[in-house]
Write a protein that holds these residues in place. Structure first.
Motif, PDB file in Angstrom:
ATOM      1  N   ASP A 559       0.700  -0.743   0.417  1.00  0.00           N
ATOM      2  CA  ASP A 559      -0.312  -0.152   0.476  1.00  0.00           C
ATOM      3  C   ASP A 559       0.879   0.462  -0.316  1.00  0.00           C
ATOM      4  OD1 ASP A 559      -2.044  -1.952   0.544  1.00  0.00           O
ATOM      5  OD2 ASP A 559      -2.266  -1.175   1.880  1.00  0.00           O
ATOM      6  N   LEU A 560       0.754   2.382  -0.956  1.00  0.00           N
ATOM      7  CA  LEU A 560       0.561   3.811  -0.606  1.00  0.00           C
ATOM      8  C   LEU A 560       1.103   3.879   0.502  1.00  0.00           C
ATOM      9  CD1 LEU A 560       2.002   6.268  -2.302  1.00  0.00           C
ATOM     10  CD2 LEU A 560       0.108   6.900  -2.407  1.00  0.00           C
ATOM     11  N   ARG A 581      -0.206   8.937 -12.308  1.00  0.00           N
ATOM     12  CA  ARG A 581      -0.540   8.566 -11.378  1.00  0.00           C
ATOM     13  C   ARG A 581      -2.022  10.054 -10.316  1.00  0.00           C
ATOM     14  NH1 ARG A 581       2.847   6.478 -10.562  1.00  0.00           N
ATOM     15  NH2 ARG A 581       0.620   5.169 -10.846  1.00  0.00           N
ATOM     16  N   GLU A 584      -5.877  11.815  -7.004  1.00  0.00           N
ATOM     17  CA  GLU A 584      -6.020  11.083  -4.748  1.00  0.00           C
ATOM     18  C   GLU A 584      -4.308  10.949  -4.607  1.00  0.00           C
ATOM     19  OE1 GLU A 584      -9.538  10.901  -7.303  1.00  0.00           O
ATOM     20  OE2 GLU A 584      -7.795  10.040  -7.358  1.00  0.00           O
ATOM     21  N   GLU A 585      -3.866  10.218  -5.548  1.00  0.00           N
ATOM     22  CA  GLU A 585      -2.305   9.444  -5.651  1.00  0.00           C
ATOM     23  C   GLU A 585      -1.553  10.686  -5.067  1.00  0.00           C
ATOM     24  OE1 GLU A 585      -1.760   5.009  -7.423  1.00  0.00           O
ATOM     25  OE2 GLU A 585      -1.752   7.075  -8.574  1.00  0.00           O
TER      26      GLU A 585
END
Length: 717
Positions: A559-560, A581, A584-585
């Motif tokens: 996960d990020l 990206r 949101e990222e």
């Protein structure tokens, strides 16, 4: 009665018996306070052992350079020969030792080998003992035509019998600095690094200590070699003690046969060995090294710029428009330095060609690097560039025009590694070419930062000019190249990257501004790689990047939030194509960078602490401000555990009398919890507790799913 030196600093005492033939250590460890002459004489007297049966007639005494003359059957302090003779060293004081504050200069002469040795010992203000030797063959030797083949000198300090365990490190590419524990037993635990650099499996910091020593507990003694070439590391215990002590700890440069041949008037200078003692476990040793590094005049003084590196973003796909877009995305999320990685120079379309030809490839960059560098600075970022100056592909103009510059036997290059070979930097013309080529590019494009790579071992490292082994000369030449570039370009920053973390030591750190700890940025692996890299280096010197969800080196997906949490407590960066990206990222990355900037001053000045957790699937790393009014902790889980609950975890290093607000940091995202209902303090997101409770009792930690991390920020009330 006797000449004894008492050195004291930072809670450490080093006591030396300066009598001959060679001075010896009476004590190295906890501060003994102010001792008067009778106290020191009594310390010496009580260190003299009994004489057992079937042993030398005089008690054994371990000197700072032990030999068979001393009835020492272990590894000798130094070795060498003159055409097969002069092989039994007997050094002795050639004049009295000189004590100047916490520095002791010990001048020795050896009537057998004909050598002079200047031994320098310093207890610096951080409690580190620095040991260095200069070995000289004086002019006027009776055999002036025959060289003395010198095999090396060791810095050795004794450790007491209560040190029963060894901790050192091994590793491989993408899995560097893996700890290994073993007991001290009779014989030599010797690690020889014949790689031309420390390598990913370097012992790094060899530590011995009391049984069960840990991050925050136990008495430990450690050694690090400030050298970027071949090294040897030693822990040795004999059935007969090392004088009044049990074992010796130390190391030195590993010299290959024929590498140092001294004629009259020539000398050899050893690298510095750093010795550290702590009664607070391995964190105490690390803290001494961190304080030493941060006090250097060359230590980075400004906030560490957040980096975007292009390697795992675009690899060799060097097209201007996507790279300009990447610059814009980087600026928008708060990045401060843009580094163009491998692929920009002549013929470099893949990894089997071009190394050595340090000119911009106009077939790819028709207008040079100027348009990219200009956009980088227009957006307020610094421009950095990747080099691998010590390496060459056979498919290059350099190799075709100057095969004599290749560091390999004249009979042939031998096996390639990563399709490349080594440039002999001790060759004056090769050195001049590299210095000029790199310097011209730094000046032309306003390069603020060099990512300096080194992707293969030095094997069969002999000069094609004279056939002599050249690892030591190569290492000194590399240092001169770094030093010359920094002298020509004040403010230029350099990263030591060597297939990731293959060249990390205090020798290279004297000339660089950060290291790349590993080519692996899978956060599951980096938890331990970074933790042990910080056993020597303070966190602001360790590059930690956020990569793609699927790791380039392990194929593991994470996960990020975990990737960002694992890259928080270091010199942060991104190695991911931001052009692809989602909004949101990008917002999550921007939020993480903003939080990192708010605590990077703490990261660059605070004390690094680690939790001694019973569960090997979990880890706790924190940084506590010098005033102990601010701290950040990262609690990580890399796998599952037999138990269903994590229980209480103490947060070390806090001021017991203060109260702290504990906040769960969500700027880096939130972890995934394994339980149906989290502990109440986690649900509320904040709690206030005393430092005594946090460090003595701890917090009931939520059980995280594997590959997750919880970030906590503490502020004193």
């Amino acid at each position: 009665m006797s000449s004894i030196a008492l050195l004291r600093a930072a809670g450490v005492s080093l006591v030396l018996d300066l009598n001959g033939p060679v001075p010896a250590v009476l004590h190295w460890g906890a501060d003994l306070g102010e001792l008067d002459g009778p106290d020191l004489d009594a310390l010496r007297l009580t260190g003299v052992l009994e004489v057992p049966h079937n042993s030398p007639d005089d008690p054994r005494r371990l000197s700072l350079l032990p030999f068979e003359r001393d009835m020492w059957s272990g590894t000798p302090g130094y070795a060498g020969h003159l055409a097969g003779t002069r092989t039994t060293p007997r050094p002795a004081l050639r004049s009295e030792a000189v004590v100047n504050g916490n520095v002791v200069e010990i001048p020795l002469a050896d009537p057998i080998t004909g050598l002079e040795i200047d031994l320098r010992i310093e207890l610096n203000r951080f409690g580190l003992v620095e040991v260095k030797h200069i070995v000289r063959r004086p002019a006027g030797d009776s055999d002036p035509e025959t060289p003395f083949d010198f095999s090396g000198v060791l810095a050795l300090l004794p450790v007491p019998s209560r040190a029963t365990e060894i901790l050192d490190f091994t590793g491989r590419w993408a899995r560097e600095r893996q700890p290994q524990r073993l007991p001290i037993v009779d014989g030599a635990h010797r690690r020889d690094m014949r790689r031309g650099k420390p390598g990913p499996g370097s012992p790094y910091v060899t530590i011995v200590g009391t049984q069960g020593f840990a991050s925050r507990a136990g008495e430990v003694w450690g050694v690090h070699l400030a050298w970027s070439g071949d090294t040897t590391w030693l822990v040795e215990r004999l059935p007969e003690p090392a004088g009044a002590f049990s074992s010796v700890l130390g190391g030195g440069e590993l010299l290959r046969a024929g590498e140092v041949r001294l004629l009259p008037g020539e000398e050899y200078a050893s690298p510095t060995a750093f010795f550290a003692w702590s009664d607070r476990g391995t964190d105490g040793v690390a803290d001494r090294f961190h304080q030493y590094l941060r006090a250097r005049a060359s230590h980075p003084s400004r906030p560490r710029p957040v980096i975007v590196n292009t390697w795992e973003a675009v690899y060799f796909d060097h097209r201007l428009e996507p790279l300009l877009e990447l610059v814009d995305r980087a600026a928008e999320v708060g990045v401060e330095r843009f580094v163009l990685d491998d692929g920009w120079f002549l013929g470099r379309r893949q990894d089997n060609a071009g190394l050595g030809d340090w000119q911009v490839d106009r077939a790819v960059w028709k207008d040079g690097l100027g348009p990219l560098a200009d956009r980088v600075r227009e957006r307020g970022l610094e421009f950095g560039l990747w080099f691998e100056p010590e390496m060459v592909n056979l498919d290059s103009e350099l190799a075709r025009d100057h095969p004599e510059w290749i560091l390999a036997p004249a009979e042939g290059e031998g096996p390639s590694e990563r399709q490349q070979y080594v440039v002999n930097l001790s060759h004056p013309e090769a050195f001049a070419y590299l210095l000029t080529s790199i310097s011209d590019l730094v000046a032309e494009y306003g390069i603020a930062y060099i990512k300096w790579d080194h992707n293969r071992l030095l094997q069969e490292a002999v000069s094609r000019v004279d056939g002599r082994p050249t690892v030591s000369a190569q290492t000194h030449a590399v240092y001169r190249l770094f030093d010359s570039l920094r002298e020509r370009h004040p403010g230029l920053e350099i990263e030591s990257c060597s297939s990731g973390g293959g060249r990390i030591d205090l020798g290279i750190l004297a000339r660089t501004d950060r290291v790349w700890a590993s080519d692996c940025i899978d956060p599951v692996e980096r938890v331990m790689i970074d933790r042990w890299t910080m056993q020597l280096l303070s966190p602001e010197l360790v590059g930690m990047h956020v990569g793609a969800p699927r790791s380039h080196t392990t194929a593991r997906e994470t996960d990020l939030s975990f990737r960002m949490a694992s890259a928080l407590l270091g010199h942060a960066g991104i190695e991911w194509n931001l052009n692809q990206r989602s909004p949101e990222e990008l917002e999550a990355i921007r939020s993480w960078i903003s939080f990192h900037k708010s605590v990077r001053g703490l990261v660059a000045s605070g004390t690094v602490v680690h939790g001694d957790l019973a569960d090997p699937a979990t880890a706790l790393t924190g940084v506590v401000a010098p005033e102990r009014d601010h701290a950040v902790f990262v609690y990580s889980r890399t796998g599952t555990s037999p138990t269903t609950q994590s229980g209480r975890v103490v947060l070390p290093g806090l001021e017991p009398s203060r109260k702290y607000s504990v906040r769960i940091v969500t700027e880096a995202g939130s972890p995934a919890f394994a339980a149906r209902v989290a502990p109440p303090w986690v649900v509320s997101g904040e709690v206030v507790l005393s430092g005594a409770a946090l460090s003595g009792v701890g917090l009931s930690m939520p059980t995280l799913h594997p590959a997750q991390a919880l970030v906590l920020e503490l502020r004193a009330q």
